[in-house]
Design a protein around this motif. Structure first.
Motif, PDB file in Angstrom:
ATOM      1  N   GLU A  15      39.176  32.054  39.591  1.00 58.85           N
ATOM      2  CA  GLU A  15      37.751  32.371  39.607  1.00 58.85           C
ATOM      3  C   GLU A  15      37.199  32.194  41.018  1.00 58.85           C
ATOM      4  OE1 GLU A  15      36.165  33.810  37.159  1.00 58.85           O
ATOM      5  OE2 GLU A  15      35.576  32.343  35.653  1.00 58.85           O
ATOM      6  N   GLU A  88      30.291  33.207  36.224  1.00 57.84           N
ATOM      7  CA  GLU A  88      29.722  33.843  35.038  1.00 57.84           C
ATOM      8  C   GLU A  88      28.413  34.552  35.369  1.00 57.84           C
ATOM      9  OE1 GLU A  88      28.743  35.523  31.689  1.00 57.84           O
ATOM     10  OE2 GLU A  88      30.730  34.684  32.134  1.00 57.84           O
ATOM     11  N   ARG A  91      29.315  37.822  36.860  1.00 55.14           N
ATOM     12  CA  ARG A  91      29.699  38.789  35.823  1.00 55.14           C
ATOM     13  C   ARG A  91      28.477  39.309  35.075  1.00 55.14           C
ATOM     14  NH1 ARG A  91      34.130  35.101  35.432  1.00 55.14           N
ATOM     15  NH2 ARG A  91      33.086  33.882  33.807  1.00 55.14           N
ATOM     16  N   ARG A  92      27.524  38.418  34.813  1.00 60.85           N
ATOM     17  CA  ARG A  92      26.300  38.844  34.115  1.00 60.85           C
ATOM     18  C   ARG A  92      25.553  39.885  34.927  1.00 60.85           C
ATOM     19  NH1 ARG A  92      20.917  38.340  33.869  1.00 60.85           N
ATOM     20  NH2 ARG A  92      20.872  37.219  35.856  1.00 60.85           N
ATOM     21  N   ARG A  94      26.788  41.964  37.148  1.00 63.36           N
ATOM     22  CA  ARG A  94      27.511  43.240  37.138  1.00 63.36           C
ATOM     23  C   ARG A  94      27.301  43.969  35.811  1.00 63.36           C
ATOM     24  NH1 ARG A  94      31.155  39.889  39.623  1.00 63.36           N
ATOM     25  NH2 ARG A  94      32.612  39.821  37.874  1.00 63.36           N
ATOM     26  N   ARG A  95      27.292  43.213  34.704  1.00 59.47           N
ATOM     27  CA  ARG A  95      27.012  43.853  33.414  1.00 59.47           C
ATOM     28  C   ARG A  95      25.601  44.446  33.404  1.00 59.47           C
ATOM     29  NH1 ARG A  95      29.551  39.077  31.422  1.00 59.47           N
ATOM     30  NH2 ARG A  95      27.510  38.190  30.891  1.00 59.47           N
ATOM     31  N   ARG A  98      25.551  47.733  35.305  1.00 61.66           N
ATOM     32  CA  ARG A  98      26.583  48.716  34.964  1.00 61.66           C
ATOM     33  C   ARG A  98      26.000  50.081  34.621  1.00 61.66           C
ATOM     34  NH1 ARG A  98      30.006  46.061  30.729  1.00 61.66           N
ATOM     35  NH2 ARG A  98      30.633  44.791  32.526  1.00 61.66           N
ATOM     36  N   GLY A 161      31.252  39.576  42.818  1.00 59.88           N
ATOM     37  CA  GLY A 161      32.196  40.644  42.520  1.00 59.88           C
ATOM     38  C   GLY A 161      32.402  41.622  43.642  1.00 59.88           C
TER      39      GLY A 161
END
Length: 296
Positions: A15, A88, A91-92, A94-95, A98, A161
């Protein structure tokens, strides 16, 4: 032959980790002086036509500016002080981005996670930190400090990311990239004009420190002109001069003198504050927990 020897185990990628406690961003990112730098970085971001179009079409910065600012600030704090939660949060984000896509003002298709756009949004933080230090800090950064700061900013990028191949890896590589972006990409977008406008209505904050919402609403017609003029002054002033020129934002010698006076006050007063007032709550909590763990 044992199954352990016959099967090669796939190694999970490690990570990405935020910058280390005790680093430069550990001291910078959560301190209240950083609040003065964020509008400049945001305006440089939306001066990119693709980023500006994404914010124009998909952001709630018009209808919920205070909530958006609060959420963005909370996210930024996690990048640096979030520990295991930092990845995390990356990642949130990037989601969240998206499905943000569309067409910019020049008719070109964009996607929020396009590496060039996504990297530029992150990249703006470094030149703004560097420029603001000349006003808000005791002295400009040394070359060694700039290299440390940039290395830590790259770590934040990995949390978000951003691949190393999409970001210059040293300050020496960064500045040609930065100058190319100013010369070839940035412009006075519609969102830039809104962010520095002094005649655009901004709704009152939902709440203020020890100020009831009803009182804020009552005083807001008087406070709004002062707020919008101060926002414009801070936004343009904390922006590196070459970025101002590229975007077409005016700045006068008189404004420069006022900004230097403001900087002297801020860099004198803020270091005298107790840590719990000097740092935003997530940063203060993380710093306190780290010291407690180090002693234990």
């Amino acid at each position: 032959m044992s199954s352990a020897s016959g099967v090669r185990r796939a190694r999970c990628p490690e990570e990405p980790r935020p910058p280390p406690p005790g680093g430069m961003l550990w001291d910078l990112a959560g301190e209240i002086r950083t609040l003065l730098t964020l509008p400049a970085a945001l305006t440089m971001q939306v001066a990119h036509p693709a980023v500006g179009a994404g914010v124009d079409e998909h952001s709630v910065f018009r209808t919920d500016p205070w909530g958006r600012a609060e959420r963005s600030l909370a996210s930024l704090q996690l990048w640096v002080y979030g520990g295991e939660r930092a990845a995390e949060e990356g990642r949130r984000l990037r989601r969240l981005h998206r499905d943000i896509r569309g067409t910019d003002a020049h008719g070109r298709e964009y996607h929020a996670l396009d590496p060039a756009c996504y990297a530029w949004v992150h990249a703006t933080g470094f030149p703004v930190y560097r420029h603001a230090q000349r006003y808000l800090g005791r002295r400009p950064y040394t070359d060694a400090e700039e290299r440390r700061l940039y290395a830590e900013w790259l770590r934040v990028g990995r949390v978000l990311g951003i691949q190393d191949r999409d970001m210059p890896q040293t300050p020496r590589e960064f500045w040609p990239y930065y100058r190319r972006m100013l010369a070839e990409e940035l412009e006075d977008t519609a969102v830039v004009r809104e962010l520095v406008a002094t005649d655009r209505y901004v709704p009152p904050p939902d709440r203020g420190p020890r100020v009831p919402r009803a009182v804020l609403r009552l005083l807001w017609p008087l406070l709004l002109p002062l707020f919008t003029r101060l926002r414009r002054f801070i936004t343009i002033g904390m922006m590196p001069p070459d970025a101002r020129t590229a975007i077409g934002l005016p700045w006068t010698p008189r404004q420069e003198r006022r900004l230097r006076r403001l900087g002297r006050v801020v860099r004198t007063v803020v270091p005298l504050l107790p840590e719990r007032l000097r740092y935003l709550p997530p940063a203060y909590a993380a710093r306190k927990a780290y010291r407690k763990g180090a002693r234990g």
